[in-house]
Design a protein around this motif. Structure first.
Motif, mmCIF file in Angstrom:
data_model
loop_
_atom_site.group_PDB
_atom_site.id
_atom_site.type_symbol
_atom_site.label_atom_id
_atom_site.label_comp_id
_atom_site.label_asym_id
_atom_site.label_seq_id
_atom_site.Cartn_x
_atom_site.Cartn_y
_atom_site.Cartn_z
ATOM 1 N N UNK A 49 14.649 -40.394 25.318
ATOM 2 C CA UNK A 49 15.953 -40.231 25.958
ATOM 3 C C UNK A 49 15.830 -39.602 27.344
ATOM 4 N N UNK A 50 14.983 -38.575 27.458
ATOM 5 C CA UNK A 50 14.816 -37.921 28.762
ATOM 6 C C UNK A 50 14.215 -38.878 29.776
ATOM 7 N N UNK A 51 13.230 -39.672 29.363
ATOM 8 C CA UNK A 51 12.624 -40.641 30.272
ATOM 9 C C UNK A 51 13.625 -41.659 30.773
ATOM 10 N N UNK A 52 14.507 -42.134 29.890
ATOM 11 C CA UNK A 52 15.534 -43.091 30.301
ATOM 12 C C UNK A 52 16.481 -42.436 31.303
ATOM 13 N N UNK A 53 16.905 -41.195 31.007
ATOM 14 C CA UNK A 53 17.814 -40.506 31.915
ATOM 15 C C UNK A 53 17.192 -40.263 33.273
ATOM 16 N N UNK A 54 15.947 -39.811 33.294
ATOM 17 C CA UNK A 54 15.252 -39.578 34.562
ATOM 18 C C UNK A 54 15.118 -40.883 35.342
ATOM 19 N N UNK A 55 14.746 -41.956 34.656
ATOM 20 C CA UNK A 55 14.617 -43.258 35.323
ATOM 21 C C UNK A 55 15.933 -43.720 35.919
ATOM 22 N N UNK A 79 12.500 -34.157 38.060
ATOM 23 C CA UNK A 79 12.866 -35.103 39.122
ATOM 24 C C UNK A 79 12.268 -34.691 40.466
ATOM 25 N N UNK A 80 11.957 -33.410 40.625
ATOM 26 C CA UNK A 80 11.389 -32.923 41.885
ATOM 27 C C UNK A 80 9.875 -33.128 41.965
ATOM 28 N N UNK A 81 9.241 -33.506 40.854
ATOM 29 C CA UNK A 81 7.779 -33.667 40.833
ATOM 30 C C UNK A 81 7.437 -35.104 41.233
ATOM 31 N N UNK A 82 7.401 -35.323 42.545
ATOM 32 C CA UNK A 82 7.198 -36.669 43.100
ATOM 33 C C UNK A 82 5.931 -36.658 43.945
ATOM 34 N N UNK A 83 4.910 -37.396 43.507
ATOM 35 C CA UNK A 83 3.599 -37.343 44.139
ATOM 36 C C UNK A 83 3.175 -38.735 44.608
ATOM 37 N N UNK A 84 3.567 -39.142 45.813
ATOM 38 C CA UNK A 84 3.227 -40.496 46.292
ATOM 39 C C UNK A 84 1.729 -40.754 46.344
ATOM 40 N N UNK A 85 0.925 -39.730 46.643
ATOM 41 C CA UNK A 85 -0.525 -39.936 46.732
ATOM 42 C C UNK A 85 -1.171 -40.037 45.353
ATOM 43 N N UNK A 86 -0.483 -39.590 44.327
ATOM 44 C CA UNK A 86 -0.968 -39.636 42.948
ATOM 45 C C UNK A 86 -2.353 -39.009 42.823
ATOM 46 N N UNK A 451 6.823 -37.028 37.627
ATOM 47 C CA UNK A 451 5.886 -36.577 36.613
ATOM 48 C C UNK A 451 6.638 -35.767 35.561
ATOM 49 N N UNK A 452 6.610 -36.245 34.324
ATOM 50 C CA UNK A 452 7.327 -35.571 33.242
ATOM 51 C C UNK A 452 6.441 -34.483 32.655
ATOM 52 N N UNK A 453 6.525 -33.302 33.267
ATOM 53 C CA UNK A 453 5.678 -32.180 32.857
ATOM 54 C C UNK A 453 6.245 -31.420 31.676
ATOM 55 N N UNK A 454 7.476 -31.726 31.281
ATOM 56 C CA UNK A 454 8.119 -30.994 30.199
ATOM 57 C C UNK A 454 9.073 -29.952 30.754
ATOM 58 N N UNK A 455 9.727 -29.191 29.878
ATOM 59 C CA UNK A 455 10.680 -28.180 30.347
ATOM 60 C C UNK A 455 10.027 -27.200 31.316
ATOM 61 N N UNK A 456 10.717 -26.929 32.412
ATOM 62 C CA UNK A 456 10.171 -26.057 33.447
ATOM 63 C C UNK A 456 10.410 -24.591 33.112
ATOM 64 N N UNK A 457 9.391 -23.779 33.369
ATOM 65 C CA UNK A 457 9.556 -22.333 33.252
ATOM 66 C C UNK A 457 10.241 -21.816 34.522
ATOM 67 N N UNK A 458 10.668 -20.563 34.479
ATOM 68 C CA UNK A 458 11.317 -19.978 35.660
ATOM 69 C C UNK A 458 10.346 -19.932 36.841
ATOM 70 N N UNK A 459 9.071 -19.637 36.558
ATOM 71 C CA UNK A 459 8.098 -19.575 37.644
ATOM 72 C C UNK A 459 7.901 -20.948 38.270
ATOM 73 N N UNK A 460 7.908 -21.997 37.450
ATOM 74 C CA UNK A 460 7.776 -23.347 37.992
ATOM 75 C C UNK A 460 8.996 -23.728 38.820
ATOM 76 N N UNK A 461 10.179 -23.323 38.358
ATOM 77 C CA UNK A 461 11.387 -23.585 39.139
ATOM 78 C C UNK A 461 11.301 -22.865 40.477
ATOM 79 N N UNK A 462 10.792 -21.622 40.471
ATOM 80 C CA UNK A 462 10.619 -20.887 41.731
ATOM 81 C C UNK A 462 9.672 -21.635 42.672
ATOM 82 N N UNK A 463 8.610 -22.197 42.110
ATOM 83 C CA UNK A 463 7.642 -22.916 42.931
ATOM 84 C C UNK A 463 8.267 -24.145 43.571
#
Length: 600
Positions: A49-55, A79-86, A451-463
């Motif tokens: 479900x999350x993958x469909x929503x993100x897509x 949605x913010x984890x976008x890495x064109x160079x992969x 990149x679907x890294x899973x639920x973000x921690x507060x530190x990851x959101x800060x980053x």
């Protein structure tokens, strides 16, 4: 094969053949304008479900359709984890070291594996780094965290702003917003307030209605002052003091004041103002992807914030011209508790109104849930598209079938075939049922660009927030005028002691405000005003004299709280005293001794 890079067509995946359990080559392209009749995504944990929503949100942002996404679980920040160079170095900060250990790898090795996985996964769906770059360039992703500074905070200072004229001129719409705001605010205080029987609800709703009808905004400080000294004396046909005595109003004012003074609540007052237009577009008109993470909030805080957000979105919708195309998307990742089938929380009324009215103005509402039994399916009768994934229980399946039959609109509905299809759905395979299509289809969701890294921690959101573009300064932050003062004559309070809230006084201590003597920001300081009519008569001398004396004295917590011998005589007409402070004023510290009437 059809090219999926078509404006207005969302590439969601490819057809899936249920009998053979195989993916076909033909793309599933969802017409963007169909989303103006809204959509619901239903599927258990692990269904994709999350993958469909993100897509779906990626496709919207690529087409420059702005998005507000409410994220109760922490997944949509991906949605913010976008890495064109992969590259592996792009993935490295976001991999879970525990996952790497479980896979028998170092974190660097696991990051390299994830980079290869994403590169190959995208290639299998006709996508590559260039498409990620298109997505990256089309819109900025901002993670907001109301009540927290982990992401970009949202300020509620403007939460009680008067709605636009389109809402104020519609009596039903205005009352709807007043009731929803009042209910959510009182719920934050732990008050279960019924709009008909609760005197707290009646008072607060009347204060909001009175101010908004005149086009005036209220903040919490203004609301506290209004509870103490309402601008009306009757409620219905009865005196206000009979319905809600001053002493009891003081208790409610103290509850609100304690909320406002609580250290944890100060983060609700920081950041950008809650404003739908700003969430959808940056100052240059570029569309935005605004992810509002509420995973850190408790249930009462979530309902409070959701009500304010939905109210503001509804007010924004009503100011837009009509359109048949998709103008923006509101996505709510987990609907549990906001539109239940039996109870009526304030969010439910607003959501139902949006589902009924937003389509004419181009706002598509997408609601996702893993708990179909907790949805009001009568409300979803206004939902034109259903995405149904793997379900957990027979009860869930029965509720979904009930909902699908309800939205079939009298068209032929093969219940048996539909039940068989839903029962056979696997991971990332969804049934798409749309009122705009002749028949339902099954499809497998495409690989996400993010990149679907899973639920973000507060530190990851800060980053993520640290890497995002800085917010444009608001007018209030851009210009901070020096404080002038009201004409108190009683000395100036330290600027460090000033507050944005008028002091809360018991009902037996009357409070007035001196009119300002010059332009500029105001700082009110506490003084005691004494008024006496002094008469002198001497029959022998034939003298009769009467004078009014007005003295103003400071008050402090020393041995002598109030010393009239040191008071200053002033010229002032009592009628010039004001009942309420001016908007935006600051307030000097009030000594505790001044809050007790016996000290006067």
């Amino acid at each position: 094969m059809t090219d999926f890079e078509t404006l207005g067509a969302f590439y969601l995946g490819k057809r899936y053949d249920m009998p053979s359990r195989a993916r076909r080559d033909d793309y599933v392209l969802y017409d963007a304008k169909d989303l103006t009749t809204h959509a619901v995504i239903i599927g258990m944990t692990g269904s994709g479900k999350t993958g469909l929503g993100v897509g779906l949100l990626e496709e919207a942002l690529i087409d420059k359709v702005p998005v507000i996404a409410v994220d109760p679980k922490g997944d949509l920040g991906n949605l913010a984890l976008r890495f064109p160079a992969l590259g592996a170095s792009d993935f490295r900060p976001w991999v879970d070291p525990q996952q790497a250990t479980n896979a028998g790898m170092t974190a660097d090795q696991f990051a390299a594996q994830q980079a290869d996985l994403w590169k190959n996964g995208l290639a299998g769906w006709g996508q590559d780094g260039a498409r990620i770059q298109r997505y990256h360039d089309a819109a900025d992703i901002t993670i907001y965290t109301p009540g927290s500074t982990a992401g970009r905070p949202l300020s509620l200072l403007k939460a009680f702003d008067a709605p636009p004229a389109a809402v104020r001129d519609d009596a039903e719409a205005l009352q709807e917003r007043v009731n929803a705001t009042t209910t959510s605010l009182l719920a934050l205080l732990g008050i279960d307030a019924d709009p008909i029987s609760s005197r707290e609800h009646i008072l607060v709703a009347n204060l909001l209605h009175h101010a908004w009808r005149e086009g005036r905004s209220l903040d919490l400080a203004g609301l506290i002052g209004g509870i103490q000294s309402p601008p009306f004396t009757t409620v219905g046909v009865m005196p206000l003091d009979t319905v809600f005595p001053p002493k009891d109003r003081m208790t409610l004012a103290m509850q609100l004041n304690n909320l406002l003074a609580a250290p944890g609540f100060q983060t609700w007052m920081q950041g950008e103002p809650l404003d739908t237009a700003t969430l959808l577009y940056d100052p240059n008109g570029k569309p935005r992807g605004s992810v509002i993470s509420i995973a850190h909030l408790n249930d009462a805080e979530r309902m409070f914030f959701m009500t304010l957000l939905l109210s503001d979105i509804l007010a924004w919708v009503r100011t837009q011209p009509g359109t048949g195309s998709l103008r923006a998307i509101l996505y709510i990742d987990e609907l549990f508790g906001y539109m239940p089938p039996v109870t009526n929380p304030p969010s439910k009324v607003l959501l139902l109104t949006l589902l009924k009215q937003a389509r004419a103005f181009g706002l598509g509402v997408v609601l996702a849930t893993q708990n179909p039994v907790d949805l009001d399916y009568r409300g979803l009768s206004n939902t034109g598209t259903w995405f149904i994934g793997r379900l957990q229980t027979e009860r869930d399946k029965m509720r979904v079938m009930e909902g699908l039959e309800g939205v079939s609109g009298g068209q032929p509905f093969d219940k048996g075939a539909m039940e068989q299809t839903i029962a056979g759905l696997g991971k990332r395979v969804f049934l798409l049922h749309s009122v705009h299509e002749p028949a339902p289809i099954t499809f497998e969701t495409r690989w996400t660009l993010s990149y679907l890294a899973g639920p973000m921690t507060r530190e990851q959101i800060r980053s993520v927030t640290a890497l995002a573009p800085a917010p444009a300064p608001t007018a209030a932050l851009a210009s901070a005028p020096a404080l002038s003062t009201a004409a108190t004559g009683g000395g100036f309070a330290s600027l460090d002691a000033r507050a944005a809230v008028a002091p809360v006084l018991p009902p037996d201590v009357p409070q007035y405000f001196l009119p300002p003597t010059r332009d500029g920001a105001l700082l009110y300081n506490p003084v005691v005003l004494g008024l006496a009519d002094v008469s002198f008569a001497n029959a022998k001398l034939g003298v009769t004299e009467q004078r009014r004396v007005i003295l103003m004295s400071s008050v402090d917590d020393g041995p002598i709280a109030l010393e009239w011998d040191a008071a200053e005589r002033v010229e002032l007409e009592p009628s010039a005293l004001e009942q309420r402070p001016h908007d935006g004023a600051a307030f000097g510290a009030l000594p505790p001794v001044a809050t007790k009437a016996r000290n006067y």
